[in-house]
Design an enzyme around this catalytic site. Structure first.
Site, short mmCIF file in Angstrom:
data_model
loop_
_atom_site.label_atom_id
_atom_site.label_comp_id
_atom_site.label_asym_id
_atom_site.label_seq_id
_atom_site.Cartn_x
_atom_site.Cartn_y
_atom_site.Cartn_z
N MET A 81 0.83 -1.20 0.00
CA MET A 81 0.00 0.00 0.00
C MET A 81 0.86 1.25 0.00
O MET A 81 2.06 1.21 0.23
CB MET A 81 -0.93 0.00 1.21
CG MET A 81 -1.96 -1.14 1.19
SD MET A 81 -3.00 -1.17 2.65
CE MET A 81 -3.97 0.33 2.45
N HIS A 82 0.23 2.38 -0.28
CA HIS A 82 0.78 3.73 -0.08
C HIS A 82 1.84 4.17 -1.08
O HIS A 82 2.22 5.33 -1.11
CB HIS A 82 1.37 3.89 1.32
CG HIS A 82 0.57 3.33 2.43
ND1 HIS A 82 -0.76 3.63 2.63
CD2 HIS A 82 0.90 2.47 3.43
CE1 HIS A 82 -1.20 2.99 3.69
NE2 HIS A 82 -0.22 2.28 4.19
N ASP A 240 -2.82 -4.83 0.52
CA ASP A 240 -2.33 -6.12 1.01
C ASP A 240 -2.97 -6.57 2.31
O ASP A 240 -3.30 -7.75 2.47
CB ASP A 240 -0.80 -6.12 1.13
CG ASP A 240 -0.24 -4.98 1.97
OD1 ASP A 240 -1.02 -4.16 2.50
OD2 ASP A 240 0.99 -4.91 2.10
#
Length: 493
Positions: A81-82, A240
């Site tokens: 992520m991110h 995830d």
């Protein structure tokens, strides 16, 4: 036989998992890669590494299953992520992706809080600003690389770059989008208020979709590259942790997913958004339509034990460390461990937090130290769960545990006794990729909803029940653990 293909684009490797129509894993394969650290606390990756790894892992998994291209009914995506992936108007990558664990954007986080105010920021997005999130990274590029920023036309997450290569479409899932700090938690779509406050054009961002929704189809070029059939549908998938929770069957309130890996994650599904007013917990949409989740992240969980072994017992197997710790009574005879080796994220949003052994005497040996590490990590995870309960999490019926630490019978027992709840080992060894495959199965119409997919496909391992006497003892010891952090923090200032 038909299959659902789950792809997990993680920080270290891409994994491909084929799940058959009975919900069983037919084959799995992975392909690894490294990351770049141009400066201390920076972390970057070339997105082309992901695409090459997708090709290798998909072809190998299909070979292992003996699957032909036409047997793949749908593809589901998940991944780290991110991360920030920037494309120009031709879809070309403008710079290496800035990853979730990159810490360069602390100044931009302060700017976000200044522009919006912490109360409004948390109220809209469910989160405080952390350098790992996507929005502060984008603002960093605008300030420090204006020539790159001027050429941006599309901002994608890592798995969504893979989606773009697979289908030519721009899209993201809502669970992953929640981790950008640009999503309105309640509407489950981009927040015009946040975008306007941060001067980020909404045109940069792709449309958002629920986890099982079909976002495109495999293009002819991608099909030839990967050995898939052109026209194969591709589902939105999930970040995830949300996909990991689907793989563990943590899709209903009352069932908590816990990952005891290098970091520790406590993940709880909710029927409505739960927000901690300071943003100490993360609140995102779930990959399950109409559901949300609240999540705590502990930066050094099993990583604490790995650090201890690397530094003080490099030739000792983890099984032997377990045996030594098992000989020591609960409480490690007065020895405590604070697991803040990398700072902390939840419940203490404090990058300056530090680890410590407290109460050392000449009577303490290696087994005491190991037992203190196991107990300290368990107390830290309990702090996460306690914070969730304070913001309104309903009763916790069961905690499903995955990750390398869950293989330790001793650690599972300590964790059950500290938490005071029933633990169940997750049977989903393929983790997030397995969850992504289940979301693909729902998208293809094989299962009517995510809950039905999990009921049929998710397998569980042994159950560990807490002992009442040890839970009472650990409750008292937990109070001592909690008093140690503020006392040591004061000494550091």
């Amino acid at each position: 036989m038909g299959y659902f293909l789950g792809l997990d684009v993680s920080t270290t490797a891409t994994k491909a998992v084929l799940v058959d129509e009975g919900g069983r894993v037919a084959a799995a394969a992975g392909s690894g890669y490294g990351l770049s650290v141009p400066r201390p606390l920076w972390a970057e990756q070339d997105p082309e590494l992901w695409w090459r790894a997708v090709r290798e892992s998909v072809r190998l998994a299909m070979d292992r299953a003996g699957a032909d291209p036409a047997s793949i009914r749908c593809v589901g995506l998940t991944g780290q992520m991110h991360g920030l992936v920037l494309l120009d108007e031709m879809g070309r990558v403008l710079r290496p992706a800035i990853l979730w664990n990159d810490q360069r954007a602390a100044v931009e986080c302060a700017e976000i809080r200044r522009r919006l105010g912490l109360e409004k920021l948390v109220g809209l997005t469910g989160n405080d600003a952390f350098p790992g999130f996507t929005a502060p990274k984008l603002m960093w590029v605008r300030k420090h690389e204006p020539e790159v920023y001027a050429r941006i036309r599309h901002v994608l997450l890592p798995k969504d770059f893979v989606r773009h290569r697979l289908t030519g479409e721009l899209a993201t899932d809502r669970a992953g989008a929640g981790g950008t700090l640009l999503l309105d938690l309640r509407t489950r779509d981009w927040s015009e208020d946040v975008l306007n406050a941060l001067d980020i054009p909404s045109s940069f961002l792709p449309p958002t979709h629920e986890g099982p929704e079909i976002t495109g189809r495999v293009s002819r070029g991608a099909a030839e590259h990967l050995g898939l059939a052109a026209g194969t549908p591709v589902a939105a998938g999930g970040g995830d942790q949300a996909a990991e929770a689907v793989g563990a069957g943590a899709v209903e309130p009352g069932v908590v997913s816990m990952v005891l890996g290098t970091s520790g994650v406590v993940f709880a599904s909710t029927d409505s958004p739960l927000v901690e007013e300071r943003g100490s917990l993360h609140a995102f949409p779930h990959a399950v339509p109409g559901r949300w989740h609240v999540m705590g992240v502990m930066l050094s969980a099993a990583g604490s034990l790995g650090w201890f072994r690397d530094q003080f017992a490099p030739d000792v197997p983890f099984t032997e460390l377990d045996r030594l710790a098992e000989e020591i009574p609960p409480g490690a005879e007065g020895l405590s461990f604070l697991p803040y080796l990398s700072g902390e994220r939840t419940p203490h949003a404090d990058p300056e937090a530090r680890g410590a052994f407290l109460g050392l005497t000449l009577a303490h040996g290696r087994g005491h130290l190991v037992r203190a590490v196991l107990e300290g990590v368990a107390f830290g995870l309990a702090d996460n769960l306690a914070l969730m309960r304070r913001v309104g999490l309903a009763s916790v019926q069961e905690v499903r545990v995955a990750g390398g630490g869950s293989r330790s019978d001793l650690w599972m027992g300590i964790l059950a006794d500290v938490l005071g709840v029933r633990l169940v080992r997750s049977g989903a060894s393929e983790g997030a990729a397995f969850g992504a495959a289940l979301l693909a199965g729902v998208g293809a119409g094989h299962w009517s909803d995510v809950q039905g997919a999990c009921a049929e496909a998710v397998s569980l391992g042994e159950t560990v029940v807490p002992a009442a006497e040890r839970h009472r003892l650990y409750t008292a010891l937990h109070g001592r653990f909690q008093r140690a952090y503020p006392a040591l923090r004061e000494l550091q200032s």
